[in-house]
Design an enzyme around this catalytic site. Structure first.
Site, PDB file in Angstrom:
ATOM      1  N   ASN A   1      42.455  42.313  32.510  1.00 63.13           N
ATOM      2  CA  ASN A   1      43.808  42.757  32.862  1.00 63.13           C
ATOM      3  C   ASN A   1      44.303  43.830  31.900  1.00 63.13           C
ATOM      4  OD1 ASN A   1      43.722  40.735  34.754  1.00 63.13           O
ATOM      5  ND2 ASN A   1      45.692  39.814  34.179  1.00 63.13           N
TER       6      ASN A   1
ATOM      7  N   ASP B   1      49.904  38.925  40.240  1.00 65.16           N
ATOM      8  CA  ASP B   1      49.684  38.584  38.833  1.00 65.16           C
ATOM      9  C   ASP B   1      50.744  37.565  38.390  1.00 65.16           C
ATOM     10  OD1 ASP B   1      49.823  40.402  35.679  1.00 65.16           O
ATOM     11  OD2 ASP B   1      48.506  38.775  36.317  1.00 65.16           O
ATOM     12  N   HIS B   2      50.290  36.498  37.737  1.00 65.52           N
ATOM     13  CA  HIS B   2      51.206  35.495  37.173  1.00 65.52           C
ATOM     14  C   HIS B   2      52.212  34.947  38.186  1.00 65.52           C
ATOM     15  CE1 HIS B   2      49.826  35.566  33.055  1.00 65.52           C
ATOM     16  NE2 HIS B   2      49.789  36.884  33.110  1.00 65.52           N
TER      17      HIS B   2
ATOM     18  N   ALA C   1      44.461  42.141  27.629  1.00 66.31           N
ATOM     19  CA  ALA C   1      43.240  42.828  27.196  1.00 66.31           C
ATOM     20  C   ALA C   1      43.426  44.319  26.959  1.00 66.31           C
ATOM     21  CB  ALA C   1      42.134  42.599  28.222  1.00 66.31           C
ATOM     22  N   SER C   2      44.653  44.807  26.848  1.00 67.33           N
ATOM     23  CA  SER C   2      44.854  46.216  26.509  1.00 67.33           C
ATOM     24  C   SER C   2      44.389  46.483  25.076  1.00 67.33           C
ATOM     25  CB  SER C   2      46.332  46.603  26.653  1.00 67.33           C
ATOM     26  OG  SER C   2      46.617  46.871  28.017  1.00 67.33           O
TER      27      SER C   2
HETATM   28  O1  LIG Z   1      47.319  40.372  31.096  1.00 67.34           O
HETATM   29  C1  LIG Z   1      48.139  41.218  31.431  1.00 67.34           C
HETATM   30  C2  LIG Z   1      48.262  42.547  30.699  1.00 67.34           C
HETATM   31  O2  LIG Z   1      47.971  42.412  29.342  1.00 67.34           O
HETATM   32  P1  LIG Z   1      48.273  43.667  28.374  1.00 67.34           P
HETATM   33  O3  LIG Z   1      49.695  43.562  27.956  1.00 67.34           O
HETATM   34  O4  LIG Z   1      47.324  43.479  27.205  1.00 67.34           O
HETATM   35  O5  LIG Z   1      47.996  44.930  29.132  1.00 67.34           O
HETATM   36  N1  LIG Z   1      48.927  41.020  32.533  1.00 67.34           N
HETATM   37  O6  LIG Z   1      48.787  39.904  33.276  1.00 67.34           O
HETATM   38  C3  LIG Z   1      50.005  41.954  32.886  1.00 67.34           C
HETATM   39  C4  LIG Z   1      51.350  41.308  32.643  1.00 67.34           C
HETATM   40  C5  LIG Z   1      52.388  42.247  33.182  1.00 67.34           C
HETATM   41  C6  LIG Z   1      53.781  41.670  33.102  1.00 67.34           C
HETATM   42  O7  LIG Z   1      54.515  42.438  33.990  1.00 67.34           O
HETATM   43  P2  LIG Z   1      56.099  42.367  34.053  1.00 67.34           P
HETATM   44  O8  LIG Z   1      56.605  43.116  32.837  1.00 67.34           O
HETATM   45  O9  LIG Z   1      56.411  43.058  35.333  1.00 67.34           O
HETATM   46  O10 LIG Z   1      56.484  40.915  34.055  1.00 67.34           O
HETATM   47 CA   LIG Z   2      50.407  31.715  31.196  1.00 68.80          CA
HETATM   48 NA    NA Z   3      46.259  37.873  37.087  1.00 65.64          NA
HETATM   49 ZN   LIG Z   4      48.601  38.242  32.043  1.00 64.41          ZN
END
Ligand SMILES: O=C(COP(=O)(O)O)N(O)CCCCOP(=O)(O)O
Ligand SMILES: [Ca+2]
Ligand code: NA
Ligand SMILES: [Zn+2]
Length: 308
Positions: A253, A81-82, A212-213
């Site tokens: 997500n 992710d990211h 999307a939470s």
């Molecule tokens: O799109 C989302 C989640 O979105 P949400 O916050 O609405 O659940 N994500 O991509 C999750 C981002 C998680 C970041 O994690 P770190 O704290 O380890 O950096």
């Molecule tokens: Ca971004």
């Molecule tokens: Na992602």
């Molecule tokens: Zn994200």
């Protein structure tokens, strides 16, 4: 088995449902999500951020996800992710991830394309799929001007050009969501006109919704009742997510809702059992809270139950 998201996105797109992409950081979080997937017979995307890799060390998360595959028999995607550089994406591809996100959304258009294409070329050479991002997720003021919205949100014409020039497998778009527990300044709103336009210009192409939470008030209240302080926490209404899933969004997500479910449960347990100090006594209920929340998401929001 450990799979890429290719097939599950194709089925999700046709079926008008979405796959949940859940962030994982430790054993109990993974177990809660996987138990839900097992009960619902749902495909799973377990996603790992850079922060999670630092917190747990990559090998622990990799082995825990391998254990999840062996234990559940479900189709599971291991997704970065990211990812913020070619290097971390390459490291994850080389480490057995089946999907990676390269998030170049903070760069100008051409730089985002160049970086994304570089990751796509490498990942595809190893049979790994790639998610990219165009547009900026930001908790921008609702009252903001149209021009500022246009500057932040994903431009449909740019999205078409981006996909054609990079060969990316899915695209995270910005239509009003933002990370964390404090989304929207005013009333929750997503730019469905924009989503409609993007998906009609990119038929059969999987779109991804970050931030999307839904931030269930039940968890917020429990947290605040037992010593927490998260006033005004707000998320994306579930009916908006269901609508997005029918409009080309194939991956949704969810991280904050996992955090809230687990934290509310642990705060409550510790407050009600001041003499207990065996971590299994509070991590267990935390895990169960995650399981129940994920079952609800699969059944009532994502629509991916029974689709494994
Ligand atoms: O799109 C989302 C989640 O979105 P949400 O916050 O609405 O659940 N994500 O991509 C999750 C981002 C998680 C970041 O994690 P770190 O704290 O380890 O950096
Ligand atoms: Ca971004
Ligand atoms: Na992602
Ligand atoms: Zn994200």
């Amino acid at each position: 088995p450990l799979v890429t998201s290719k097939e599950m996105f194709k089925k999700a797109y046709k079926g008008g449902y979405a796959i949940g992409a859940f962030n994982v950081n430790n054993m109990e979080i993974i177990q809660g999500i996987v138990e839900a997937g097992k009960e619902e017979n749902a495909p799973l995307i377990l996603q790992v951020s850079a922060g999670a890799r630092k917190y747990a060390q990559p090998v622990y998360l990799k082995k825990l996800v391998e254990a999840a595959v062996e234990y559940s028999g479900l189709p599971i995607v291991l997704h970065l992710d990211h990812g913020d550089s070619f290097e971390i994406c390459k490291a994850c591809v080389d480490d057995g991830f089946t999907s990676v996100m390269i998030d170049g959304s903070k760069y100008p258009f051409e730089e985002n394309i160049a970086l994304t294409k570089k990751v796509v070329d490498y990942a595809h050479s190893k049979g790994v799929v790639v998610e990219a991002e165009l547009g900026r997720l930001s908790g921008i003021e609702d009252a903001v001007s149209v021009s500022e919205r246009d500057a932040a949100f994903t431009d449909p014409d740019e999205a078409v050009e981006f996909v054609e020039r990079t060969g990316v497998d899915s695209l995270a778009i910005a239509i009003g969501t933002s990370h964390g527990a404090y989304k929207f300044k005013g009333e929750p709103r997503l730019d469905f006109e924009r989503l409609e336009k993007i998906s009609s210009m990119l038929p059969n192409f999987p779109l991804v919704l970050h931030g999307a939470s839904s931030v269930p008030q039940e968890f917020v209240e429990i947290c605040n009742k037992y010593g927490g302080q998260i006033p005004g926490a707000k998320g994306v209404p579930e009916d908006m997510l269901r609508k997005a899933a029918e409009m080309g969004v194939c991956k949704i997500n969810i991280d904050t809702d996992l955090r809230l479910a687990m934290t509310a449960s642990i705060r409550k347990y510790l407050a009600e059992n001041p003499s207990h100090f065996d971590p299994r006594q509070y991590l267990g209920p935390g895990r169960e809270a995650i399981k129940q929340m994920v079952i609800h998401k699969m059944r009532d929001v994502l629509g991916c139950s029974g689709k494994a």
